[in-house]
Write an enzyme that holds these catalytic residues in place. Sequence first.
Site, short mmCIF file in Angstrom:
data_model
loop_
_atom_site.label_atom_id
_atom_site.label_comp_id
_atom_site.label_asym_id
_atom_site.label_seq_id
_atom_site.Cartn_x
_atom_site.Cartn_y
_atom_site.Cartn_z
N SER A 33 0.84 -1.19 0.00
CA SER A 33 0.00 0.00 0.00
C SER A 33 0.88 1.25 0.00
O SER A 33 1.72 1.41 -0.88
CB SER A 33 -0.96 -0.05 1.19
OG SER A 33 -1.99 0.91 1.05
N GLU A 58 -9.21 -4.96 -4.95
CA GLU A 58 -8.62 -3.98 -4.04
C GLU A 58 -9.67 -3.04 -3.44
O GLU A 58 -9.70 -2.78 -2.23
CB GLU A 58 -7.57 -3.14 -4.78
CG GLU A 58 -6.38 -3.89 -5.32
CD GLU A 58 -5.26 -4.05 -4.30
OE1 GLU A 58 -5.46 -3.72 -3.12
OE2 GLU A 58 -4.19 -4.52 -4.71
N HIS A 71 -7.93 -5.22 -0.73
CA HIS A 71 -6.66 -4.63 -0.34
C HIS A 71 -6.21 -5.22 0.99
O HIS A 71 -7.00 -5.33 1.93
CB HIS A 71 -6.84 -3.12 -0.23
CG HIS A 71 -5.59 -2.32 -0.11
ND1 HIS A 71 -4.59 -2.35 -1.05
CD2 HIS A 71 -5.17 -1.45 0.86
CE1 HIS A 71 -3.62 -1.53 -0.68
NE2 HIS A 71 -3.94 -0.98 0.48
#
Length: 496
Positions: free
Chosen positions: A192, A315, A413
Site C-alpha cells: 500500500s 482492491e 486490499h
Amino acid sequence: MNHHPDPVVTTAQGAVRGLRRGDATAFLNIPYAAAPRGAGRFAPPRPHEPWDGVRDATVPGPNAPQSERGLGDIDMSPYFGDGWSRGADYLTVNVWAPAAANGDQPVMVFVHGGAFVAGSTRAALYDGSAFARDGVVLLTLNYRLGIAGFLDLPGAPANRGLLDVVAALRWVKENIAAFGGDPRNVTLFGQSAGATLVGGVLATPEAAGLFRRAIVQSGSGLGAFTTEQAARVARAAAASLGVEPHADAFADIPDERLVEAASRLTGIDLRTETHHDPLIGLSPFSLVLDTQPAESVAAGLGADVDLLIGTNAEEGNLYLVPVGTYATSTAEDVDDVAARSHPHAARLVETYRRTRPGASYGELRSAIMGDALFGAGSRALAEAHAAQARSATYAYEFAWRSQALDGQLGAAHAVELPFVFDLARSARLRGANALLGPDEPPAGLAAGVHGAWVRFARTGDPGWDPYDTERRSTLRMDAEWTQVDDPRGRERQVWR
C-alpha cells in the site's frame, strides 16, 4: 531451563540484546536514525548517537505519531496496530534472523502501509518469525508519517518519510552482516503506502546500490502528488493550525496538535487543470514529486534492481464493503469515482461495463477504484521496469477471496499480507469480521506465497515467467495458481 542465552549483537552505534525464539532471534526497537524532535521533525534524518553498554532490544518501542485508525466493520487492528505508542525515539527497526545465520542470508526490509498517516512495526501482521525460520534476515521499520513525514513545506526537504526509508537502508548496509545478513543481497518490499514508497525509493538516485531487489504489493508508480497539489494540503494544514505554511512555523507545534490537524485534512479537493488526485480523496498525504516514479524508472532509474509487483483482484472492496457502501452503490457512484480518477470518465465506465458484463454497481465502483489507486500505477511501473534490459520483472495478482463480512470482502486490499508473512493461521485474523474471514484458507496458499517471496529475495526468481511488454505474463494466486498473459488487457489499455 534456557540453554541459549539471549543474543547480543554489536552495531555501529552500540550493542543490542535480543530474544531467542526457537531457531530464530528477534531484536526490537533498534534506532537507525536520531529521534525527530522539534524542528528536527522537518529535517533530513540524522545518525543516532552511540550508546554505552548493551541496549535492551527485547520489547517493542514507540512508533510515529498517529491517530487510532479503523475501517468500518472489519477488524484492521492487526494491520494498523493499536495506534500511537508514544516516545520520540521511534525511527527504529525490528530484526528477525535465523539463530544460525552466518552472514550469507538474504535480507528483506519491509515498509508498512497505512495511507501515509498510520501503521508501525508493532502491528501483529509484521511478525518476521516465518522469514527467519526460512533463512531470511527480515527487518520492519518505522518512518515519519502525516505532517512530519509528508507535508510539503518551504524550508523543509520533501518526502521526509521516504528519506527515513533510505536512511534505514544505509543502516542495513552498515550493520546487517552482524545479524547474519548479506548486505549485497537486500530486498526492499512494502504494501500500500509502503509499496508506493518502495517505488519512490526505486526512483531515488541516492538509494542506488543500497538494495538489489524490490517487491511492490498494491502500491502505485503513479501515486505522487504534484507540488501544486501538495501546496494545497500545506496551506490547509497551516490554516488549521493558525500558522504560516513554512517549516519554521511548525517547529514548535506539539505532535498531538499535528496529529489532530492531519485528521482534519481528509477530503481536500486535489484535482487541478492538469492532474487528478492519485489517491482519489482517501489521504491528503503521499510522495511529492515532479516526475512520477514510473516515469523515472522508464528513464532508467532502478534498472539494476529486480522487481516483483502486483495487486489484489478486488482492491477497492476494502474501502466499500466494511462501511456498507458496496451493496448500496449506484450508477452515479460509479460515474463519480470514474470522474475523480480519469480524464475520460464515460469511456472508462463503458470499458468496465463491457469487460465485466453483469457486474453490479458495487463491483464496477470497486474495480475502477482499485485500478485508480493501485492497478493502473502498478501496471505503469511494471511496464517501465520491464522495458529495461538489465534486470527482471515479475507480476502477480492475488485472487483468493476472503469470506469476511458475509462473504463480501473478497480479494480486497491487504488480504495477501497474512500469506506473505505466513500468518494465515493466526486466530486474530480469523472470524466473520476478521481480515481472512471464518473459513480455512486453501491448504498451501500461505506456504506458496511466502515461499515465492523468499525465493525471489534469495535468487531473483519467484518461480514463474518474467513479465515483459509483449506477453505481460502474470501469476494469478488463488486456491490454484495459474499463469495468465495480459489479464484484463482492455482495462489496462484504457488507463494509458
